[in-house]
Design a protein around this motif. Sequence first.
Motif, PDB file in Angstrom:
ATOM      1  N   MET A   1      56.455  -0.354  -0.884  1.00  0.00           N
ATOM      2  CA  MET A   1      56.347   0.797  -2.032  1.00  0.00           C
ATOM      3  C   MET A   1      55.665   2.220  -1.401  1.00  0.00           C
ATOM      4  SD  MET A   1      54.047   0.536  -5.399  1.00  0.00           S
ATOM      5  CE  MET A   1      52.609   0.191  -4.571  1.00  0.00           C
ATOM      6  N   THR A   2      56.320   3.015  -1.532  1.00  0.00           N
ATOM      7  CA  THR A   2      56.010   4.629  -1.256  1.00  0.00           C
ATOM      8  C   THR A   2      54.799   4.812  -2.305  1.00  0.00           C
ATOM      9  OG1 THR A   2      58.203   5.063  -0.867  1.00  0.00           O
ATOM     10  CG2 THR A   2      56.725   6.974  -0.960  1.00  0.00           C
ATOM     11  N   ARG A   3      53.938   5.685  -1.510  1.00  0.00           N
ATOM     12  CA  ARG A   3      52.719   5.777  -2.115  1.00  0.00           C
ATOM     13  C   ARG A   3      52.152   7.336  -2.023  1.00  0.00           C
ATOM     14  NH1 ARG A   3      48.254   3.645  -4.531  1.00  0.00           N
ATOM     15  NH2 ARG A   3      46.247   4.916  -4.596  1.00  0.00           N
ATOM     16  N   PHE A   4      51.875   8.111  -2.859  1.00  0.00           N
ATOM     17  CA  PHE A   4      51.373   9.481  -3.012  1.00  0.00           C
ATOM     18  C   PHE A   4      50.026   9.750  -3.716  1.00  0.00           C
ATOM     19  CE2 PHE A   4      56.261   9.170  -3.133  1.00  0.00           C
ATOM     20  CZ  PHE A   4      56.377  10.248  -2.546  1.00  0.00           C
ATOM     21  N   ASP A   5      49.334  10.867  -3.511  1.00  0.00           N
ATOM     22  CA  ASP A   5      48.115  10.856  -3.915  1.00  0.00           C
ATOM     23  C   ASP A   5      48.267  11.114  -5.404  1.00  0.00           C
ATOM     24  OD1 ASP A   5      46.641  10.958  -1.566  1.00  0.00           O
ATOM     25  OD2 ASP A   5      47.292  13.098  -1.194  1.00  0.00           O
ATOM     26  N   ILE A   6      49.351  12.049  -5.886  1.00  0.00           N
ATOM     27  CA  ILE A   6      49.632  12.422  -7.235  1.00  0.00           C
ATOM     28  C   ILE A   6      51.226  12.209  -7.581  1.00  0.00           C
ATOM     29  CG2 ILE A   6      49.363  14.141  -8.771  1.00  0.00           C
ATOM     30  CD1 ILE A   6      47.274  15.353  -6.892  1.00  0.00           C
ATOM     31  N   GLY A 186      53.660   4.187  -5.903  1.00  0.00           N
ATOM     32  CA  GLY A 186      52.132   3.934  -5.857  1.00  0.00           C
ATOM     33  C   GLY A 186      51.463   5.314  -5.928  1.00  0.00           C
ATOM     34  N   CYS A 187      50.440   5.376  -6.468  1.00  0.00           N
ATOM     35  CA  CYS A 187      49.605   6.835  -6.667  1.00  0.00           C
ATOM     36  C   CYS A 187      48.283   6.652  -6.974  1.00  0.00           C
ATOM     37  CB  CYS A 187      50.391   8.008  -7.363  1.00  0.00           C
ATOM     38  SG  CYS A 187      50.117   7.422  -9.456  1.00  0.00           S
ATOM     39  N   GLY A 188      47.612   7.820  -6.995  1.00  0.00           N
ATOM     40  CA  GLY A 188      46.046   7.867  -7.234  1.00  0.00           C
ATOM     41  C   GLY A 188      45.869   8.351  -8.721  1.00  0.00           C
ATOM     42  N   VAL A 189      46.512   8.951  -8.958  1.00  0.00           N
ATOM     43  CA  VAL A 189      46.723   9.928 -10.238  1.00  0.00           C
ATOM     44  C   VAL A 189      48.152  10.186 -10.695  1.00  0.00           C
ATOM     45  CG1 VAL A 189      45.813  12.180 -11.442  1.00  0.00           C
ATOM     46  CG2 VAL A 189      44.465  11.171  -9.794  1.00  0.00           C
ATOM     47  N   ILE A 190      48.166  10.089 -12.254  1.00  0.00           N
ATOM     48  CA  ILE A 190      49.610  10.236 -12.888  1.00  0.00           C
ATOM     49  C   ILE A 190      49.147  11.664 -13.597  1.00  0.00           C
ATOM     50  CG2 ILE A 190      51.327   9.767 -14.505  1.00  0.00           C
ATOM     51  CD1 ILE A 190      50.781   6.713 -14.026  1.00  0.00           C
ATOM     52  N   VAL A 191      50.152  12.681 -13.595  1.00  0.00           N
ATOM     53  CA  VAL A 191      49.986  13.843 -14.362  1.00  0.00           C
ATOM     54  C   VAL A 191      51.202  13.655 -15.445  1.00  0.00           C
ATOM     55  CG1 VAL A 191      50.347  16.239 -14.397  1.00  0.00           C
ATOM     56  CG2 VAL A 191      48.883  14.956 -12.516  1.00  0.00           C
TER      57      VAL A 191
END
Length: 367
Positions: A1-6, A186-191
């Motif tokens: 699963m690709t992960r980003f900060d945001i 995956g990410c840490g924050v959703i905008v």
Amino acid sequence: MTRFDIVIVGGGIAGASLGAELAARASVLILEKEAAAGYHATGRSVAFWEETYGGPLVQPLTTASGPMLLSPDPDFSDRPFLSPRRTLHVGRAEDAEARDRLLADYAGKVDLERVDPHRIVPGLRPGWTLGLLEPAVKDIDVGALHQAWLRRFQRRGGAMRLSTTLRSARRQDGGWRLETSDGPVGCGVIVDAAGAWADEVARACGVAPLGITPLRRTVLQLRVPALPSPALPLVMDMGGGFYFKPEGKGHIWLTPHDEAPSPPCDAAPDEMAVAQAIARFQEAVDWPIEAVERKWAGLRSFASDRAPVYGFDPEMPGFFWFAGQGGFGIQTSPAAALLARSLLLEEPIPEAIASLDPAAYCPTRFR
């Protein structure tokens, strides 16, 4: 699963501008459900920068954005996004209260001059006796601005997935797992920068909606050979019944200023609104209409107090609202993106927008 900060949901002017500001400091992915970013509200704007448009809570954002749009950084654009236009606010005798409210709301903030409207707009019918000129108003090159934000986003390492729908999201391991039509992310924050779909995105993430309502605005392009000059100002009814703007020689863009509640959708023009627009235009000026050349509609999305919503949801960690920007998201995009970047990354507010009060736009006002 690709992960980003945001992960930003929505690639219109809101998502593109905030993404461009965040990408230099974090790994950012924009999810855009359409095949092209900016297909909905961004691509259907009447395209002007006007400090009184949107009300007193929006004016500071517009005013702060003006210098950045008029004299952009060379690495952002090699030319301004704004060009001269002006607005003439017109009214009849019964609109005196609306005129006085405009003068009171923007006293010391926006230059408004009492004028005889007939000296500025030839062919204005006799009943329109009240005039306020807003000389600082400009046209915006919306397409160029949106593309500039997207280029900056990509140059700074941002990633975008077009034709990709967010299906659901849930908290996992201190962040988020998103299920999309292109697989999990995956990410840490959703905008949430999804415009008319902002509340739907919130629900998909298990977040209580804020009541952001899409309102349809219908626009026509008329062929008006008697148009005195393509340099005439934007003409705006103080009573809220219409506005129109020259769009080259012999053409105008006209709207009846309609605000019909609508579900999030690919908005289509309403025929009753088209008829109202033409009737109101003919009540205002004596220019014959040769043809309705085209018509379209867009959705302008508002929170209940009609101010934008910028900030973390107080009840759901890692969910950031960047929505409710009505019809003013384009003209406020530079200042709004800087403010949202500061709030999201918990950085000091930049000097260019130091006069803004983040509390006015915080989602906590609805919780």
